[in-house]
Design a protein around this motif. Structure first.
Motif, PDB file in Angstrom:
ATOM      1  N   ASN A  29       0.810  -1.215   0.000  1.00 38.21           N
ATOM      2  CA  ASN A  29       0.000   0.000   0.000  1.00 38.21           C
ATOM      3  C   ASN A  29       0.844   1.267   0.000  1.00 38.21           C
ATOM      4  OD1 ASN A  29      -2.680  -1.125   0.087  1.00 38.21           O
ATOM      5  ND2 ASN A  29      -2.198  -1.830   2.148  1.00 38.21           N
ATOM      6  N   VAL A  30       2.162   1.095  -0.074  1.00 39.45           N
ATOM      7  CA  VAL A  30       3.059   2.249  -0.146  1.00 39.45           C
ATOM      8  C   VAL A  30       3.193   2.680  -1.607  1.00 39.45           C
ATOM      9  CG1 VAL A  30       5.435   3.050   0.201  1.00 39.45           C
ATOM     10  CG2 VAL A  30       4.342   1.599   1.920  1.00 39.45           C
ATOM     11  N   ASN A  31       3.126   3.963  -1.843  1.00 43.85           N
ATOM     12  CA  ASN A  31       3.285   4.496  -3.195  1.00 43.85           C
ATOM     13  C   ASN A  31       4.554   3.946  -3.834  1.00 43.85           C
ATOM     14  OD1 ASN A  31       4.703   6.801  -4.922  1.00 43.85           O
ATOM     15  ND2 ASN A  31       2.505   7.048  -5.147  1.00 43.85           N
ATOM     16  N   GLU A  32       4.448   3.500  -5.097  1.00 48.73           N
ATOM     17  CA  GLU A  32       5.577   2.831  -5.747  1.00 48.73           C
ATOM     18  C   GLU A  32       6.813   3.728  -5.873  1.00 48.73           C
ATOM     19  OE1 GLU A  32       2.484   3.838  -9.001  1.00 48.73           O
ATOM     20  OE2 GLU A  32       2.504   2.929  -7.015  1.00 48.73           O
ATOM     21  N   THR A  33       6.609   5.035  -6.073  1.00 49.58           N
ATOM     22  CA  THR A  33       7.749   5.948  -6.169  1.00 49.58           C
ATOM     23  C   THR A  33       8.474   6.064  -4.836  1.00 49.58           C
ATOM     24  OG1 THR A  33       6.601   7.219  -7.884  1.00 49.58           O
ATOM     25  CG2 THR A  33       8.455   8.291  -6.782  1.00 49.58           C
ATOM     26  N   VAL A  34       7.705   6.150  -3.763  1.00 50.92           N
ATOM     27  CA  VAL A  34       8.295   6.230  -2.420  1.00 50.92           C
ATOM     28  C   VAL A  34       9.086   4.958  -2.121  1.00 50.92           C
ATOM     29  CG1 VAL A  34       7.780   6.370   0.057  1.00 50.92           C
ATOM     30  CG2 VAL A  34       6.481   7.773  -1.574  1.00 50.92           C
ATOM     31  N   LEU A  35       8.479   3.814  -2.439  1.00 53.51           N
ATOM     32  CA  LEU A  35       9.144   2.534  -2.170  1.00 53.51           C
ATOM     33  C   LEU A  35      10.402   2.375  -3.029  1.00 53.51           C
ATOM     34  CD1 LEU A  35       9.172  -0.125  -0.671  1.00 53.51           C
ATOM     35  CD2 LEU A  35       7.559  -1.051  -2.346  1.00 53.51           C
ATOM     36  N   ALA A  36      10.315   2.750  -4.301  1.00 52.17           N
ATOM     37  CA  ALA A  36      11.471   2.622  -5.203  1.00 52.17           C
ATOM     38  C   ALA A  36      12.613   3.519  -4.745  1.00 52.17           C
ATOM     39  CB  ALA A  36      11.060   2.965  -6.632  1.00 52.17           C
ATOM     40  N   ASN A  37      12.307   4.729  -4.284  1.00 47.69           N
ATOM     41  CA  ASN A  37      13.351   5.653  -3.829  1.00 47.69           C
ATOM     42  C   ASN A  37      14.089   5.115  -2.610  1.00 47.69           C
ATOM     43  OD1 ASN A  37      13.026   7.559  -5.827  1.00 47.69           O
ATOM     44  ND2 ASN A  37      11.495   8.730  -4.678  1.00 47.69           N
ATOM     45  N   TYR A  38      13.383   4.340  -1.796  1.00 49.56           N
ATOM     46  CA  TYR A  38      14.043   3.713  -0.650  1.00 49.56           C
ATOM     47  C   TYR A  38      14.856   2.506  -1.088  1.00 49.56           C
ATOM     48  CZ  TYR A  38      14.679   0.816   3.486  1.00 49.56           C
ATOM     49  OH  TYR A  38      15.229   0.027   4.463  1.00 49.56           O
ATOM     50  N   LEU A  39      14.263   1.652  -1.927  1.00 46.43           N
ATOM     51  CA  LEU A  39      14.908   0.392  -2.299  1.00 46.43           C
ATOM     52  C   LEU A  39      16.155   0.581  -3.169  1.00 46.43           C
ATOM     53  CD1 LEU A  39      11.801  -1.874  -3.037  1.00 46.43           C
ATOM     54  CD2 LEU A  39      13.280  -1.909  -1.016  1.00 46.43           C
ATOM     55  N   LYS A  40      16.224   1.682  -3.908  1.00 50.09           N
ATOM     56  CA  LYS A  40      17.372   1.862  -4.804  1.00 50.09           C
ATOM     57  C   LYS A  40      18.679   2.027  -4.044  1.00 50.09           C
ATOM     58  CE  LYS A  40      16.944   6.895  -5.378  1.00 50.09           C
ATOM     59  NZ  LYS A  40      16.603   7.975  -6.336  1.00 50.09           N
ATOM     60  N   ASN A  41      18.583   2.259  -2.728  1.00 47.72           N
ATOM     61  CA  ASN A  41      19.783   2.383  -1.906  1.00 47.72           C
ATOM     62  C   ASN A  41      20.103   1.092  -1.153  1.00 47.72           C
ATOM     63  OD1 ASN A  41      20.178   5.201  -2.492  1.00 47.72           O
ATOM     64  ND2 ASN A  41      18.433   5.638  -1.165  1.00 47.72           N
ATOM     65  N   GLU A  42      19.294   0.044  -1.388  1.00 45.99           N
ATOM     66  CA  GLU A  42      19.521  -1.231  -0.729  1.00 45.99           C
ATOM     67  C   GLU A  42      20.296  -2.181  -1.645  1.00 45.99           C
ATOM     68  OE1 GLU A  42      18.501  -2.071   2.539  1.00 45.99           O
ATOM     69  OE2 GLU A  42      18.293   0.114   2.545  1.00 45.99           O
ATOM     70  N   TYR A  43      20.722  -3.316  -1.078  1.00 48.99           N
ATOM     71  CA  TYR A  43      21.387  -4.329  -1.890  1.00 48.99           C
ATOM     72  C   TYR A  43      20.376  -4.951  -2.863  1.00 48.99           C
ATOM     73  CZ  TYR A  43      25.301  -4.132   1.379  1.00 48.99           C
ATOM     74  OH  TYR A  43      26.374  -3.712   2.130  1.00 48.99           O
ATOM     75  N   PRO A  44      20.795  -5.258  -4.100  1.00 49.86           N
ATOM     76  CA  PRO A  44      19.876  -5.872  -5.066  1.00 49.86           C
ATOM     77  C   PRO A  44      19.195  -7.129  -4.520  1.00 49.86           C
ATOM     78  CG  PRO A  44      21.905  -5.210  -6.152  1.00 49.86           C
ATOM     79  CD  PRO A  44      22.126  -5.013  -4.689  1.00 49.86           C
ATOM     80  N   GLN A  45      19.922  -7.923  -3.710  1.00 48.52           N
ATOM     81  CA  GLN A  45      19.340  -9.143  -3.150  1.00 48.52           C
ATOM     82  C   GLN A  45      18.174  -8.803  -2.213  1.00 48.52           C
ATOM     83  OE1 GLN A  45      20.175 -12.187  -4.096  1.00 48.52           O
ATOM     84  NE2 GLN A  45      18.602 -13.128  -2.809  1.00 48.52           N
TER      85      GLN A  45
END
Length: 334
Positions: free
Chosen positions: A113-129
Motif C-alpha cells: 500500500n506504499v506508493n511505488e515511487t516512495v518505495l522505489a526511492n528507498y529500495l534503490k539504496n539497498e542491496y539488489p538481493q
C-alpha cells in the motif's frame, strides 16, 4: 462478585458493556478490533453474578474519571503512553505501527500500500538481493511499477537475482522485515501523518449545512485561524463553480437525473444557471420543469443530493476526467 475493588480493567469494561445493554454494546463492539472483542467477550463470559452495588460503583468510577478529563487532546504520543501502561512494549510498538503506517496487517501487506515511487526511492539504496526479496513478497503489479522506476542497471541486477532466487531462509526474511520496520516504515509513518485541518475538512464536508454552519461558527469563536483553514480546505457544492465548461459537462453526464434535480432545487439561482448553460437548450428546459414540479423538499434530502454530486466530482477528478482547482485563485471568471 460483591467488591468492585477486586475487579481488573477488562472485568470493569465487561461490567460496563453489560450495563449498557445489547444495543449500545453492539455499537461499541462494531468499533473494536478483533483482539479487543475477544478479550472483552472472555471477561464478560467469566464475570458470573455481579451485585447491583458493584455495577453502580463501576459506573460511578467511569463517570468520575470521564468528568475529570476536561480538555482532551488525542495524539499518537498520548495514545502510546497510555498503551505502555497496560501492554508490553513490543505489543505497543506493533499497534502504533499499524496506526501510523499504511493499511495492512503484515509488513508485506503494508508495503503493497506504499506508493511505488516512495518505495522505489528507498529500495534503490539497498542491496539488489534485498530488493529482490521485497519484490517477490508484494503483489506482481505493484512490484512491476516499482521495478520500472528503479535505475535500469540496478533493476536488471534485481531481476537477475529474482530469477536465481530459491526459497528464502526464514532468518533472512525476518532480517529484511526487521530492517524495513525499523528504517523505512517508521520514517514513512512520521513523514505521512495527515494534517489535522485536512482531516477535519473532510469530516465537515460530510455534515449537513445546518450542523456545518453551527460547528464552524462555534469554532470561529474559539479559534478563528483554524476555522478559516478548514473552510479553505473544504470542497462544497458551491465550489463546483470552479469547474470549467468541459468538466461540468462530464459531471452532468455522470450524475443521476433525479439527484441533480434535487440538488439544484436547493441551490442559488446563479448556480442553477451555471448548470443550465452547460446543457442543451432542451435538456435545460426539462431540468427547469423538473425542479419546479418537485414542490417543497426537505433540506436534509437536498444536502444529501448535493453531497453525492460533490462525491461524484471528486471521483471523476481522481480518475483524471475533470480538474478540480485547488482554491479561489484558480476560479474561472466569465
Amino acid at each position: 462478585m460483591s467488591d468492585a475493588r477486586a475487579l481488573r480493567g477488562p472485568q470493569k469494561a465487561a461490567v460496563l458493556m453489560l450495563a449498557l445493554g445489547e444495543e449500545n454494546s453492539a455499537r461499541l463492539f462494531a468499533r473494536m478490533h478483533e483482539d479487543e472483542i475477544r478479550d472483552l467477550s472472555a471477561a464478560m463470559a467469566q464475570l458470573g453474578t455481579i451485585s447491583a452495588s458493584v455495577v453502580e460503583a463501576v459506573c460511578e468510577e467511569f463517570s468520575t474519571h470521564l468528568g475529570k478529563a476536561g480538555h482532551l487532546i488525542g495524539s499518537f504520543e498520548s495514545t502510546e503512553r497510555l498503551l505502555l501502561k497496560t501492554l508490553p512494549r513490543e505489543r505497543v510498538a506493533q499497534i502504533m505501527e499499524e496506526i501510523r503506517g499504511p493499511a495492512g496487517r503484515t509488513m508485506w501487506e503494508k508495503l503493497g500500500n506504499v506508493n511505488e515511487t516512495v518505495l522505489a526511492n528507498y529500495l534503490k539504496n539497498e542491496y539488489p538481493q534485498t530488493v529482490a526479496v521485497v519484490l517477490t513478497k508484494v503483489k506482481p503489479d505493484h512490484a512491476a511499477r516499482v521495478l520500472s522506476i528503479l535505475p535500469d542497471g540496478f533493476a536488471m541486477e534485481v531481476v537477475m537475482r529474482m530469477l536465481r532466487m530459491e526459497n528464502v531462509q526464514k532468518e533472512a526474511l525476518e532480517g529484511v522485515e526487521r530492517t524495513l520496520k525499523a528504517e523505512f516504515m517508521s520514517n514513512l509513518a512520521r513523514s505521512t501523518r495527515r494534517d489535522a485541518h485536512e482531516m477535519m475538512a473532510e469530516i465537515f464536508n460530510g455534515l449537513d449545512r445546518q450542523a456545518e454552519s453551527r460547528i464552524l461558527a462555534a469554532l470561529e469563536e474559539r479559534n478563528l485561524e483554524a476555522a478559516e483553514r478548514i473552510r479553505s480546505l473544504m470542497f462544497t457544492f458551491e465550489d463546483l463553480r470552479r469547474l470549467d465548461p468541459a468538466g461540468l459537462q462530464v459531471l452532468l453526464r455522470s450524475v443521476e437525473k433525479e439527484r441533480l434535480t434535487l440538488g439544484l432545487k436547493g441551490a442559488a439561482e446563479d448556480m442553477r444557471e451555471l448548470f443550465y448553460r452547460n446543457m442543451t437548450e432542451r435538456a435545460g428546459k426539462l431540468l427547469r420543469e423538473d425542479i419546479a414540479a418537485l414542490g417543497p423538499v426537505r433540506l436534509k434530502d437536498v444536502d444529501e443530493a448535493q453531497a453525492a454530486i460533490v462525491a461524484t466530482a471528486k471521483d471523476l477528478a481522481a480518475q483524471g476526467q475533470i480538474q478540480l482547482s485547488e482554491g479561489k485563485d484558480d476560479m474561472l471568471v466569465e
